[in-house]
Design a protein around this motif. Structure first.
Motif, mmCIF file in Angstrom:
data_model
loop_
_atom_site.group_PDB
_atom_site.id
_atom_site.type_symbol
_atom_site.label_atom_id
_atom_site.label_comp_id
_atom_site.label_asym_id
_atom_site.label_seq_id
_atom_site.Cartn_x
_atom_site.Cartn_y
_atom_site.Cartn_z
ATOM 1 N N GLU A 34 0.831 -1.210 0.000
ATOM 2 C CA GLU A 34 0.000 0.000 0.000
ATOM 3 C C GLU A 34 0.865 1.260 0.000
ATOM 4 O OE1 GLU A 34 -4.019 1.550 2.280
ATOM 5 O OE2 GLU A 34 -2.491 0.501 3.453
ATOM 6 N N GLN A 35 1.925 1.253 0.809
ATOM 7 C CA GLN A 35 2.851 2.395 0.843
ATOM 8 C C GLN A 35 3.528 2.585 -0.510
ATOM 9 O OE1 GLN A 35 3.380 4.683 3.326
ATOM 10 N NE2 GLN A 35 1.602 3.670 4.225
ATOM 11 N N PHE A 36 3.827 1.465 -1.181
ATOM 12 C CA PHE A 36 4.488 1.536 -2.477
ATOM 13 C C PHE A 36 3.604 2.210 -3.515
ATOM 14 C CE2 PHE A 36 5.300 -0.286 -6.698
ATOM 15 C CZ PHE A 36 6.629 0.040 -6.868
ATOM 16 N N ILE A 37 2.323 1.805 -3.587
ATOM 17 C CA ILE A 37 1.448 2.385 -4.628
ATOM 18 C C ILE A 37 1.083 3.834 -4.328
ATOM 19 C CG2 ILE A 37 0.514 0.135 -5.313
ATOM 20 C CD1 ILE A 37 -2.019 0.798 -3.729
ATOM 21 N N LYS A 38 1.237 4.239 -3.075
ATOM 22 C CA LYS A 38 0.944 5.635 -2.725
ATOM 23 C C LYS A 38 2.039 6.579 -3.206
ATOM 24 C CE LYS A 38 -2.068 5.094 1.302
ATOM 25 N NZ LYS A 38 -2.173 5.242 2.773
ATOM 26 N N LYS A 39 3.207 6.028 -3.566
ATOM 27 C CA LYS A 39 4.337 6.865 -3.982
ATOM 28 C C LYS A 39 4.157 7.433 -5.390
ATOM 29 C CE LYS A 39 7.833 4.540 -1.142
ATOM 30 N NZ LYS A 39 9.034 3.670 -1.165
ATOM 31 N N ASP A 41 1.726 8.843 -8.723
ATOM 32 C CA ASP A 41 0.704 9.892 -8.829
ATOM 33 C C ASP A 41 -0.616 9.373 -9.371
ATOM 34 O OD1 ASP A 41 2.509 11.847 -7.951
ATOM 35 O OD2 ASP A 41 3.343 12.072 -9.984
ATOM 36 N N SER A 42 -0.770 8.051 -9.427
ATOM 37 C CA SER A 42 -1.988 7.503 -10.018
ATOM 38 C C SER A 42 -3.199 7.623 -9.099
ATOM 39 C CB SER A 42 -1.766 6.018 -10.361
ATOM 40 O OG SER A 42 -1.582 5.268 -9.167
ATOM 41 N N GLY A 43 -2.946 7.774 -7.806
ATOM 42 C CA GLY A 43 -4.056 7.855 -6.855
ATOM 43 C C GLY A 43 -4.738 6.520 -6.620
ATOM 44 N N ALA A 44 -4.086 5.437 -7.024
ATOM 45 C CA ALA A 44 -4.667 4.098 -6.883
ATOM 46 C C ALA A 44 -4.752 3.685 -5.418
ATOM 47 C CB ALA A 44 -3.825 3.083 -7.648
ATOM 48 N N THR A 45 -5.767 2.901 -5.096
ATOM 49 C CA THR A 45 -5.914 2.322 -3.766
ATOM 50 C C THR A 45 -5.726 0.820 -3.882
ATOM 51 O OG1 THR A 45 -8.290 1.906 -3.966
ATOM 52 C CG2 THR A 45 -7.613 4.109 -3.202
ATOM 53 N N LEU A 46 -5.732 0.135 -2.750
ATOM 54 C CA LEU A 46 -5.563 -1.322 -2.767
ATOM 55 C C LEU A 46 -6.662 -2.017 -3.567
ATOM 56 C CD1 LEU A 46 -4.495 -1.993 0.942
ATOM 57 C CD2 LEU A 46 -3.100 -2.386 -1.099
#
Length: 301
Positions: A34-39, A41-46
């Motif tokens: 989750e921390q990785f995808i927050k880095k 700019d896509s704004g994706a969630t789990l």
């Protein structure tokens, strides 16, 4: 709506009966992703990630984190479990890991102790006739003659052993109970240990079977150090641990004629696939017997 990771944690604990240690490992892996995808700019969630993001995480874990394929596979297994939970809870329509294939890993082979090495430690070692000496011998006897895991050993309580039936009730992974027979030699050491245990000046963890001299439950690191210490004297093998004793238990049974299904039940494995990793040593023994016994080989030697 309840936080998905909180709901996942409750699911693992209450429905899957996972231990707190396993639970923490799964949650750490999911939160790491989750921390990785927050880095980015896509704004994706789990709930709306794509496999490309999972693949990028894997690359990051290997190239930046320096993790082995085995460690990466363990993290992905946690993530797979999380997305299976979301599917079950109807929070997503498909898992981003649906077509993922695990990274290739080399099979880890732990060489078991030989029967002579076991005999040297169990029968010929001079254990002190005090609480710690008897306790140390009991730990080695239990691990070798029952094949229980280190965590299972330190979780044994006073009611785990049934002297009348000479059996041990073991609480295994996912809180699954199994009954394991106890040999006479181990029962004798256990009886001697209980006499010493009752003579301790103070017992803090009163319901726990295996204690230290202060009357407290022994730690996993203590059991590891104990096994490493005793077996370093008789064995030159690189790996000397409680798990190698479990491996030795299974290998010696198979070498002496036990069938795979029986060993599976004794070890508390959910499937035969887990037990089959122990067959490589018994296969080596089988090859030796075959070569020694077959007339064609005898005639050519």
């Amino acid at each position: 709506m309840i936080n998905n990771t909180d709901a996942f944690a409750e699911y693992l604990l209450k429905e899957k009966n996972y231990s707190l240690l396993t639970l923490r490992a799964y949650l750490d892996d999911v939160r790491g992703f989750e921390q990785f995808i927050k880095k980015d700019d896509s704004g994706a969630t789990l709930q709306d990630v794509h496999y490309t993001q999972v693949r990028s995480w894997i690359v990051s874990l290997v190239e930046e984190g320096g993790l082995s394929n085995r460690s990466v596979n363990r993290k992905i297994a946690s993530l797979k479990a999380f997305y299976r939970f979301l599917l079950k809870a109807k929070q997503i329509e498909f898992s981003p890991l649906q077509k993922h294939k695990a990274l290739k890993t080399e099979k880890k082979i732990h060489l078991p102790f030989s029967e002579k090495e076991m005999q040297d430690v169990v029968e010929y070692n001079d254990y002190p006739d005090d609480f710690e000496g008897v306790r140390n011998r009991l730990i080695i006897e239990l691990l070798y003659t029952t094949g229980i895991r280190r965590a299972e050993l330190i979780s044994l309580h006073l009611g785990s052993y049934n002297a009348e039936s000479s059996t041990l009730k073991v609480l295994g992974k996912r809180n699954k109970e199994r009954i394991v027979p106890v040999l006479r030699c181990t029962s004798d050491v256990l009886s001697e240990y209980m006499v010493k245990r009752r003579a301790l000046p103070e017992v803090i963890d009163s319901q726990v079977l295996i204690l230290n001299a202060s009357g407290k439950k022994v730690s996993e690191s203590f059991v590891y150090r104990l096994i490493n210490c005793y077996f370093s004297v008789v064995s030159g093998k690189v790996k000397k641990s409680p798990h190698v004793l479990r491996h030795t238990f299974a290998t010696h049974l198979l070498n002496n004629g036990a069938d795979l299904n029986s060993v599976k039940e004794l070890l508390g494995h959910a499937s035969l696939a887990s037990t089959q990793v122990y067959t490589h040593s018994s296969l080596a023994e089988l090859k030796k017997v075959y070569k020694d016994a077959h007339p064609r080989n005898r005639n050519n030697s």
